[in-house]
Write an enzyme that holds these catalytic residues in place. Structure first.
Site, short mmCIF file in Angstrom:
data_model
loop_
_atom_site.label_atom_id
_atom_site.label_comp_id
_atom_site.label_asym_id
_atom_site.label_seq_id
_atom_site.Cartn_x
_atom_site.Cartn_y
_atom_site.Cartn_z
N PHE B 136 103.61 -50.40 -16.23
CA PHE B 136 104.42 -51.50 -16.73
C PHE B 136 105.24 -51.04 -17.94
O PHE B 136 104.71 -50.46 -18.87
CB PHE B 136 103.54 -52.69 -17.12
CG PHE B 136 104.32 -53.83 -17.73
CD1 PHE B 136 105.30 -54.48 -16.99
CD2 PHE B 136 104.11 -54.21 -19.04
CE1 PHE B 136 106.04 -55.51 -17.56
CE2 PHE B 136 104.85 -55.24 -19.61
CZ PHE B 136 105.82 -55.89 -18.86
N LYS B 186 101.64 -45.05 -26.55
CA LYS B 186 100.88 -46.06 -27.27
C LYS B 186 99.58 -45.51 -27.85
O LYS B 186 99.23 -45.77 -29.00
CB LYS B 186 100.57 -47.23 -26.32
CG LYS B 186 99.93 -48.41 -27.02
CD LYS B 186 99.81 -49.60 -26.10
CE LYS B 186 99.24 -50.80 -26.88
NZ LYS B 186 99.08 -51.97 -26.03
#
Ligand SMILES: Cc1ncc(C[n+]2csc(CCOP(=O)(O)OP(=O)(O)O)c2C)c(N)n1
Ligand SMILES: [Mg+2]
Lengths: 202, 637
Positions: B136, B186
């Site tokens: 995503f 991340k």
């Protein structure tokens, strides 16, 4: 704490491998014989780059963006594991090629660009050629051909023979042409790799 | 090596108790990133948060050294970083999340690349184990931006953060400045940093030599050409502004009594109104600048790249001139135009060297000729009818005296601003030149103002000259400007159309209007009010000066909506790919000979008769002629 305009202490005064002409960095080249293909010159260049992901993409993009079609490309490690060598053969006029060299030099990961167009080089390509054989006569003919070109027979089975040819591009071309009277099943060629003769660094 | 903040710098008590764990004593990747940015002297970060950069925003929220400005679009953030960099000379910094956040940065990255603006773009990336799996909001921003960055990194190890930040800023600001992208997965931001935080003092990049002292023999060769020249011209661009060499340029131009013309990005490098100033050259440059270039025997080119908007047809451009070309980027030397003396170096140092070796000179005959040209063929426009954009800019020039920082968008208003606004100082004209990005102006103005507020020029007024088309491309940043109280004065030269495109359709496509009508929508004054800014609509000449004065007094964001004449086109003009001989100075389409009417017709000095004769002969034909040229591929538009 602000060192926005700070100086950097250990940037080398002149990056290794950078050649200068009139105080302007330039790609390195030497005098010798030109290889011609139509109106354009075939340029052989070595690009020494940092051994990092993405570098090949950056380098090939410099060519692609300007519509250059690479004749051959070889990438490998060097004696120094942090450095890779990209050898490229490309057709183009001198002026356009100079542009390319200058743009390549701007890439941070490019350490050195060497134009070998006029250099005294040893250059080699390697080809593996698999030929269909269904009788002893053909097999013998191919063996003879291999000897003639100092090619090696590296694999044999009842219906095929595989040759390994090493040499300049024209030699590999010649072997291929000769073998075409037989049935070539598969063929693979490496790109050209080069080194300068003698003490001169490539 | 400095040892900083092994323990985190925040008192534990001030934070959410749920987070009080043993991790408190250890820095994570996001904190290391911010600490590294602080080491680089960063005081501002423009951007928008999102999934992949939550760790970084989390760390940002817990500190106050870096002002985190939330924008309304990542493109806005990117242009703000550019405006900040151009106004201050420091590296502009911005951030977007992975996927759409990152792709929204692409226009700004390209813009910074084309205009050599020192910037660092941080993009979020999905966590390392998800990379390459179409996760995503995953997008290969590293790959997408490869051809439009000076350099880029993807961080694979938390330990590498300090080195990468150090290198990124070094690369962004040295040599020919440009954008550097750092892509941050991340998990890199979340992961604990092993060991003490040490920020490197230096970088080692063996493939990167940004600059070196200019070669002495080149300086001597240049001095020789300068000594011999009879009709020299200084052609100066962004390279002068970006190394703050305006003082050296002024001293040098005066010492050798040499006229100066600036490129679009070179505006502000030489003080407007100076006797030696020829103003802007090129497609919409002044007649006298282009004529001077044409007749010059020596071009001293400083920090310029002989762009096609300057040279038109480079083969017949400045045919009698030798060239001294000084640039920090060696690849620019001789790229378009052969230089008799190429000099690799930064313009500031080279000018200092010139000042040492070059003897004072006078060029009275040459300068007198140029004076006459300036008087004969000044910038001019048709004054009849509706409010003219040029008039608005003349009033702005009067009201600000060239002391304000001006940013522009892209279109006719940009060219009018470049022609009629004469910045007194360097770093005062901020525009998107290379990429020509509509939507650049207002965010760039916010960025510039933030740079000013952060101590660079706290009192400087910042104006944005925009068009009704361009403003709408990043109009949402009014929220950013108002909410953070970053006061910018916006002058919309509202001609209800994509004016520049309309002008080209008028000239090259026989007025076949297509896709240029913006109608009278929206009402920009009301839009301003909706964002709690001040909005005023101006329709008549006699309201202009007052409206500007009121805006100057207003401490907040002001939008001045000037309803201007859609027929007011930009002149002079040399169509793309053409030469100085194709220059027209008004809508009549008459080509003006080099030096003006009087010279080539041996007339009495104003050439009125010849002018009228030619007008009857050629009036209106240019559209057809250029239309033909266009089809023949001779016109480069
Ligand atoms: C993002 C972007 N899209 C399209 C263009 C092409 N373009 C150049 S000028 C222009 C018209 C600009 O209109 P406006 O902002 O109203 O300025 P004006 O010319 O009317 O002063 C357009 C569409 C561009 N430069 N940038
Ligand atoms: Mg408009």
């Amino acid at each position: 704490m602000s060192n926005q305009n700070g100086t950097i202490s250990n940037v080398p005064a002149q990056a290794p491998g950078m050649e200068m002409q009139n105080g302007v960095p330039t790609i390195v080249s030497a005098a010798g014989v030109n290889v011609m293909s139509g109106n354009e010159k075939l340029h052989t260049i070595s690009i020494l780059v940092e051994n990092r992901p993405g570098v090949l993409a950056r380098v090939s993009h410099v060519f692609a963006r300007r519509g250059f079609n690479l004749e051959s490309l070889a990438v490998s490690r060097t004696e120094d594991h942090t450095v890779s060598r990209i050898t490229i053969v490309v057709a183009g006029d001198d002026e356009a090629f100079k542009q390319i060299g200058n743009q390549l030099l701007k890439l941070i990961d490019v350490i050195k660009v060497i134009d070998h167009t006029n250099d005294n080089l040893v250059g080699r390509e390697l080809a593996l050629i698999k030929v269909h054989v269904d009788n002893a006569a053909t097999r013998a003919e191919i063996q003879q051909l291999a000897e003639l070109f100092r090619a090696k027979i590296v694999a044999v089975d009842p219906t095929t023979v595989m040759l390994e040819v090493t040499g300049k591009a024209d030699k590999v071309d010649a072997v291929t042409t000769m073998l075409q009277q037989h049935e070539i099943l598969e063929l693979v060629r490496t790109g050209l790799v080069v080194l300068a003769r003698g003490e001169k660094q490539t | 090596m400095r040892l900083v903040a092994w323990r985190r710098r925040f008192p534990l008590e001030t934070h959410n108790s749920a987070l009080k764990t043993h991790y408190w004593s250890i820095m994570d990747g996001a904190e290391i990133l911010l600490e590294s940015l602080k080491q680089e002297g960063c005081d501002t970060l423009f951007g928008i948060s999102g999934g992949a950069i939550l760790p970084i925003y989390d760390a940002l929220g817990k500190q106050s050294d870096i002002w985190s400005i939330l924008t309304r679009h990542e493109q806005g953030a990117g242009h703000m970083a550019e405006g900040y960099a151009r106004a201050t000379g420091r590296v502009g910094l911005c951030i977007g999340t992975s996927g759409p956040g990152a792709t929204n940065l692409v226009t700004a990255i390209t813009d910074a690349f084309m205009d050599s603006t020192p910037t660092v773009f941080l993009s979020g990336q999905v966590a390392t184990p998800n990379i390459g799996k179409d996760a995503f909001q995953e997008c290969d921003i590293f790959g997408i931006t490869m051809p439009i960055v000076k350099h880029s990194y993807m961080i694979k190890n938390t330990q590498d953060i300090p080195r990468i930040v150090k290198e990124a800023f070094h690369i962004a600001r040295t040599g020919r400045p440009g954008p550097v992208l750092i892509d941050i997965p991340k998990d890199i931001g979340e992961r604990e940093f092993q060991g003490a935080f040490e920020y490197p003092d230096s970088v080692y990049l063996r493939g990167y030599q940004p600059e070196a002292p200019a070669a002495d023999e080149q300086i001597r060769a240049a001095a020789q050409l300068i000594a011999e020249a009879k009709q020299p011209i200084l052609y100066v661009g962004n390279g002068v502004n970006s190394v703050d060499a305006a003082d050296e340029l002024l001293a040098f131009a005066e010492k050798i009594n040499c006229p100066v013309t600036t490129t679009l990005l070179g505006r502000g490098a030489f003080p407007g109104g100076h006797a030696l100033a020829l103003d802007m050259l090129g497609m919409h440059g002044t007649a006298y600048a282009n004529w001077a270039m044409h007749e010059s025997d020596l071009i001293i080119a400083l920090g310029v790249r002989f762009d096609d908007r300057v040279t038109g047809n480079p083969k017949s451009w400045a045919p009698n001139a030798k060239v001294i070309h000084v640039d920090i980027d060696p690849a620019e030397l001789g790229k378009i135009r052969f230089a008799q003396v190429p000099i690799w170096g930064d313009v500031k140092s080279v000018l200092k060297q010139f000042l040492e070796v070059v003897a004072p000179k006078q060029h009275s005959v040459w300068n007198e000729k140029l004076e006459k040209w300036k008087a004969d063929m000044p910038l001019d426009y048709e004054k009849e009818g509706k409010l003219k954009p040029q008039f608005v800019l003349q009033e702005l020039q009067k009201a600000t005296q060239g002391e304000a920082i001006m940013t522009t968008d892209v279109g006719q208003h940009q060219m009018f601003a470049a022609q009629y606004y004469h910045p007194k100082q360097t770093r005062s004209f901020i525009t998107s030149g290379g990429l020509g990005t509509m939507g650049y102006g207002y965010p760039a103005a916010i960025g510039a103002k933030v740079g000013c507020l952060q101590g660079h020029r706290p009192d400087a007024d910042v104006w944005c000259i925009t068009g009704d088309g361009s403003f709408q491309m990043n109009i949402q940043e009014l929220a950013t400007g108002v909410l953070y109280d970053i006061p910018v004065k916006i002058a919309v030269l509202n001609n209800s159309s994509l004016g520049m495109v309309r002008q080209w359709q008028k000239l090259f496509y026989s007025k076949r209007w297509s896709g240029i009508d913006l109608a009278k929508c929206p009402d920009f004054a009301k839009v301003a009010e909706a964002y709690s800014a001040t909005g005023v609509t101006i329709t008549h000449e006699d309201e202009v000066a007052d409206a500007i004065r009121e805006a100057q007094k207003n401490p907040g964001t002001v939008v001045l909506n000037f309803l201007t004449d859609a027929e007011a086109d930009v002149y002079p003009m040399i169509p793309g790919g053409k030469t100085v001989h194709d220059m027209v100075v008004d809508g009549s389409g008459n080509k003006i000979p080099v030096g003006g009417w009087a010279k080539s017709h041996g007339g009495n000095g104003n050439g009125q008769m010849e002018r009228e004769a030619l007008e009857t002969a050629t009036s209106g034909e240019y559209a057809g002629e250029w239309n033909d040229d266009l089809k023949a591929g001779q016109l480069k538009i």
